[in-house]
Write a protein that holds these residues in place. Structure first.
Motif, mmCIF file in Angstrom:
data_model
loop_
_atom_site.group_PDB
_atom_site.id
_atom_site.type_symbol
_atom_site.label_atom_id
_atom_site.label_comp_id
_atom_site.label_asym_id
_atom_site.label_seq_id
_atom_site.Cartn_x
_atom_site.Cartn_y
_atom_site.Cartn_z
ATOM 1 N N ARG A 186 0.848 -1.185 0.000
ATOM 2 C CA ARG A 186 0.000 0.000 0.000
ATOM 3 C C ARG A 186 0.887 1.240 0.000
ATOM 4 O O ARG A 186 1.883 1.292 0.718
ATOM 5 N N ALA A 187 0.521 2.212 -0.789
ATOM 6 C CA ALA A 187 1.302 3.440 -0.872
ATOM 7 C C ALA A 187 0.389 4.581 -1.300
ATOM 8 O O ALA A 187 -0.652 4.370 -1.927
ATOM 9 N N THR A 188 0.787 5.777 -0.925
ATOM 10 C CA THR A 188 0.113 6.971 -1.426
ATOM 11 C C THR A 188 0.830 7.420 -2.685
ATOM 12 O O THR A 188 2.035 7.683 -2.659
ATOM 13 N N VAL A 189 0.109 7.466 -3.789
ATOM 14 C CA VAL A 189 0.724 7.795 -5.073
ATOM 15 C C VAL A 189 -0.056 8.914 -5.749
ATOM 16 O O VAL A 189 -1.241 9.132 -5.474
ATOM 17 N N THR A 190 0.641 9.622 -6.619
ATOM 18 C CA THR A 190 0.000 10.595 -7.492
ATOM 19 C C THR A 190 -0.025 10.007 -8.898
ATOM 20 O O THR A 190 1.014 9.579 -9.407
ATOM 21 N N THR A 191 -1.197 9.966 -9.480
ATOM 22 C CA THR A 191 -1.384 9.353 -10.798
ATOM 23 C C THR A 191 -1.648 10.434 -11.835
ATOM 24 O O THR A 191 -2.456 11.342 -11.604
ATOM 25 N N LEU A 192 -0.977 10.333 -12.963
ATOM 26 C CA LEU A 192 -1.196 11.240 -14.087
ATOM 27 C C LEU A 192 -1.612 10.411 -15.299
ATOM 28 O O LEU A 192 -0.911 9.480 -15.687
ATOM 29 N N VAL A 193 -2.768 10.740 -15.851
ATOM 30 C CA VAL A 193 -3.225 10.122 -17.102
ATOM 31 C C VAL A 193 -3.290 11.215 -18.152
ATOM 32 O O VAL A 193 -3.912 12.260 -17.942
ATOM 33 N N CYS A 194 -2.590 11.022 -19.258
ATOM 34 C CA CYS A 194 -2.605 12.005 -20.339
ATOM 35 C C CYS A 194 -2.924 11.299 -21.652
ATOM 36 O O CYS A 194 -2.417 10.207 -21.913
ATOM 37 N N GLN A 195 -3.778 11.936 -22.447
ATOM 38 C CA GLN A 195 -4.250 11.273 -23.656
ATOM 39 C C GLN A 195 -4.464 12.287 -24.778
ATOM 40 O O GLN A 195 -5.019 13.361 -24.568
ATOM 41 N N VAL A 196 -3.995 11.918 -25.964
ATOM 42 C CA VAL A 196 -4.247 12.707 -27.168
ATOM 43 C C VAL A 196 -5.626 12.321 -27.695
ATOM 44 O O VAL A 196 -5.895 11.142 -27.929
ATOM 45 N N HIS A 197 -6.528 13.308 -27.845
ATOM 46 C CA HIS A 197 -7.881 12.939 -28.259
ATOM 47 C C HIS A 197 -8.256 13.475 -29.629
ATOM 48 O O HIS A 197 -9.441 13.516 -29.979
ATOM 49 N N ASN A 198 -7.280 13.912 -30.435
ATOM 50 C CA ASN A 198 -7.597 14.247 -31.829
ATOM 51 C C ASN A 198 -6.692 13.477 -32.773
ATOM 52 O O ASN A 198 -6.312 13.977 -33.836
ATOM 53 N N LEU A 199 -6.365 12.247 -32.390
ATOM 54 C CA LEU A 199 -5.473 11.432 -33.213
ATOM 55 C C LEU A 199 -6.093 11.135 -34.577
ATOM 56 O O LEU A 199 -5.406 11.172 -35.602
ATOM 57 N N ALA A 200 -7.391 10.871 -34.594
ATOM 58 C CA ALA A 200 -8.046 10.535 -35.869
ATOM 59 C C ALA A 200 -7.941 11.695 -36.851
ATOM 60 O O ALA A 200 -7.673 11.498 -38.044
ATOM 61 N N ALA A 201 -8.133 12.922 -36.364
ATOM 62 C CA ALA A 201 -8.043 14.093 -37.250
ATOM 63 C C ALA A 201 -6.611 14.304 -37.741
ATOM 64 O O ALA A 201 -6.387 14.738 -38.875
ATOM 65 N N LEU A 202 -5.632 13.994 -36.899
ATOM 66 C CA LEU A 202 -4.234 14.187 -37.260
ATOM 67 C C LEU A 202 -3.768 13.199 -38.327
ATOM 68 O O LEU A 202 -2.899 13.504 -39.140
ATOM 69 N N THR A 203 -4.329 11.997 -38.278
ATOM 70 C CA THR A 203 -3.799 10.914 -39.114
ATOM 71 C C THR A 203 -4.787 10.459 -40.188
ATOM 72 O O THR A 203 -4.623 9.390 -40.766
ATOM 73 N N ALA A 204 -5.790 11.269 -40.447
ATOM 74 C CA ALA A 204 -6.856 10.827 -41.366
ATOM 75 C C ALA A 204 -6.331 10.488 -42.749
ATOM 76 O O ALA A 204 -6.774 9.523 -43.379
ATOM 77 N N ASP A 205 -5.387 11.260 -43.275
ATOM 78 C CA ASP A 205 -4.915 11.045 -44.647
ATOM 79 C C ASP A 205 -3.505 10.469 -44.697
ATOM 80 O O ASP A 205 -2.818 10.565 -45.714
ATOM 81 N N LYS A 206 -3.050 9.836 -43.594
ATOM 82 C CA LYS A 206 -1.681 9.332 -43.527
ATOM 83 C C LYS A 206 -1.640 7.836 -43.805
ATOM 84 O O LYS A 206 -2.608 7.096 -43.530
ATOM 85 N N ASN A 207 -0.509 7.391 -44.364
ATOM 86 C CA ASN A 207 -0.329 5.954 -44.555
ATOM 87 C C ASN A 207 0.050 5.302 -43.228
ATOM 88 O O ASN A 207 0.425 6.001 -42.272
ATOM 89 N N PRO A 208 -0.038 3.976 -43.109
ATOM 90 C CA PRO A 208 0.218 3.306 -41.823
ATOM 91 C C PRO A 208 1.593 3.624 -41.226
ATOM 92 O O PRO A 208 1.717 3.808 -40.009
ATOM 93 N N GLN A 209 2.616 3.699 -42.090
ATOM 94 C CA GLN A 209 3.948 3.969 -41.561
ATOM 95 C C GLN A 209 4.018 5.356 -40.911
ATOM 96 O O GLN A 209 4.614 5.528 -39.852
ATOM 97 N N SER A 210 3.392 6.326 -41.533
ATOM 98 C CA SER A 210 3.394 7.680 -40.980
ATOM 99 C C SER A 210 2.620 7.748 -39.673
ATOM 100 O O SER A 210 3.026 8.424 -38.724
ATOM 101 N N VAL A 211 1.488 7.033 -39.615
ATOM 102 C CA VAL A 211 0.684 7.035 -38.392
ATOM 103 C C VAL A 211 1.480 6.460 -37.228
ATOM 104 O O VAL A 211 1.545 7.054 -36.135
ATOM 105 N N VAL A 212 2.101 5.300 -37.459
ATOM 106 C CA VAL A 212 2.876 4.674 -36.391
ATOM 107 C C VAL A 212 4.047 5.562 -35.979
ATOM 108 O O VAL A 212 4.358 5.716 -34.783
ATOM 109 N N SER A 213 4.692 6.187 -36.953
ATOM 110 C CA SER A 213 5.814 7.073 -36.643
ATOM 111 C C SER A 213 5.368 8.261 -35.798
ATOM 112 O O SER A 213 6.031 8.622 -34.815
ATOM 113 N N MET A 214 4.240 8.861 -36.118
ATOM 114 C CA MET A 214 3.737 10.004 -35.354
ATOM 115 C C MET A 214 3.340 9.598 -33.941
ATOM 116 O O MET A 214 3.640 10.303 -32.971
#
Length: 461
Positions: free
Chosen positions: A194-222
């Protein structure tokens, strides 16, 4: 001339030789070479003292007496030696296995065995006329076995610690991972603590808009580039990444190495601020390299931070193991991160975290909500920026926002709606004011029940 019956030496063996009494000088020319040496013709034996060594003629007399009485000293055969050594080895194998990890107890066992074995060997010599090896079992079997066992245990403990902590090489900075390697496993509590911890959750939520016209290699690279940027910032702030997914990461502070709660919360908040800056820079790099089309949105990331009790440890199987944290506070961080979309904010925090960082960061209470009908009301806060970095207009708007929240608590919804509208005239894009102003209009039209506790049930997506 005596008659045969008067001869005292008849039917006897008579030995003639030199015998020196204690303190008596040796014959001329036969003096000892140095002080403290044995007297002339003297021999040390197991039954004679140093002060009165046995003379040569006495030694010979004892030999003849032993031959005549057939009381010989018997020495074990080679196979008897082997059985003795095997017995000692098996005995101490059993003893050492029972004293695993207790080197001082092992030494006491060796000392006790040495004393008992020596006494038994002397008793066998004195009363059974049997010679039992003393030195070889103790110094040839037991002590080497002790050092071998001790070395093996230390190597085993080192190997186990490295095996258990190897996963942190990919989850934490090299400095922190090295510190984890140096700690005792019991202190780390990798099997669960048991421990007292500070948790940080961070998430990119416009990934679909960023990668809509990209090929698979570019998406994975980004994806790999922004995940690398996020994780680098966590490492720089002494955090441990416990989860990586395509849209973001989850990190904790305070485990497996203890950290003060205030330090945890500050590091997590600083990490959030730096991550914002780093992702903006990455968006600019993509824009200049042509990966982002003109007018395309930049990386948009949201964050949730909480501080509270959790159970931490290695989670998984032998083939796939992760370090994780389990608890209401950990789950809440993910739900707060998702609520950013509802409030139009980027960094939401729980009350404990907000209180711990309020002296270093500009923080405002946003709302009182229920994430589940059965749960108690929860105050949520927004971490805006480091202390002193808030624009003047926003500072005044936050003061009015607090007044509006107080009016809502007093069920004065019309007044609260006016205050929120005033905030929006000052900061037109303030998401929380937009949301709460609309809520106040609804509450004016349909007042809540008298039992209303000021909290609103919200559902995070």
């Amino acid at each position: 001339d005596t008659t045969p019956g008067d001869n005292p030496f008849q039917d006897k063996i008579v030995l003639v030789g030199f015998h020196q009494h204690p303190g008596e000088e040796p014959p001329t020319g036969e003096r000892t070479a140095q002080a403290g040496a044995l007297p002339f013709g003297g021999f040390l034996t197991p039954v004679s003292g140093i002060e009165q060594p046995m003379s040569g003629v006495e030694l010979q007399a004892n030999i003849i007496a032993n031959i005549l009485s057939a009381q010989y000293l018997s020495e074990p055969e080679w196979w008897e030696h082997a059985l003795i050594l095997m017995f000692v080895a098996l005995l101490f194998a059993r003893i050492f296995s029972g004293l695993h990890g207790k080197p001082f107890s092992m030494l006491l066992a060796i000392a006790g065995f040495g004393a008992i074995w020596t006494v038994d060997s002397f008793l066998c010599f004195a009363y059974l006329n049997c010679l039992i090896p003393v030195m070889v079992p103790i110094f040839g079997v037991v002590l080497p076995a002790f050092f071998l066992v001790l070395t093996d245990q230390n190597l085993f403990a080192f190997r186990e610690r490295r095996r258990h902590t190897r996963l942190f090489r990919a989850l934490a900075s090299d400095r922190l991972a090295g510190e984890i390697d140096r700690r005792q496993l019991g202190e780390l509590g990798l099997e669960g603590k048991r421990a007292t911890v500070t948790t940080l959750v961070c998430q990119v939520h416009n990934l679909a808009a960023l990668t809509a016209d990209k090929n698979p290699q570019s998406v994975v690279s980004m994806v790999n580039q922004y995940l690398s940027a996020m994780m680098s910032v966590v490492y720089e702030h002494n955090g441990v990444v416990i989860r990586v997914f395509s849209h973001g990461i989850q990190a904790i502070w305070g485990a497996p190495i203890f950290m003060q709660e205030r330090s945890q919360a500050r590091l997590a908040a600083n990490c959030c601020m730096e991550m914002r800056r780093r992702l903006r820079e990455l968006s600019d790099v993509w824009a200049h390299s042509g990966r982002l089309a003109a007018g395309a949105p930049a990386l948009d990331c949201s964050y949730g931070i909480t501080t509270g009790a959790a159970i931490c440890g290695r989670i998984g199987t032998e083939s796939h193991t992760e370090y994780g944290a389990i608890g209401r506070s950990v789950d809440l961080a993910a739900r707060l991160q998702a609520l950013n979309k509802l409030y139009g904010t980027s960094c939401l925090a729980g009350q404990e975290t907000a209180e711990l960082v309020s002296d270093k960061f500009e923080v405002r209470e946003l709302d009182k909500v229920k994430l589940d009908q059965a749960e108690p009301p929860l105050s949520i806060f927004e971490i805006l920026c480091p202390k002193g970095k808030l624009p003047g207009a926003m500072e005044e708007a936050i003061a009015l926002y607090r007044q509006a929240l107080a009016a809502m608590e007093e069920r004065n919804f019309a007044q609260a709606e006016k205050l929120f509208s005033t905030v929006l005239r000052m900061v037109p894009e303030d998401g929380p004011s937009i949301l709460l102003a609309e809520r106040c209009r609804q509450l004016v039209a349909t007042p809540p029940e008298p039992s209303w506790d000021g909290a609103t049930l919200v559902v995070s997506e």
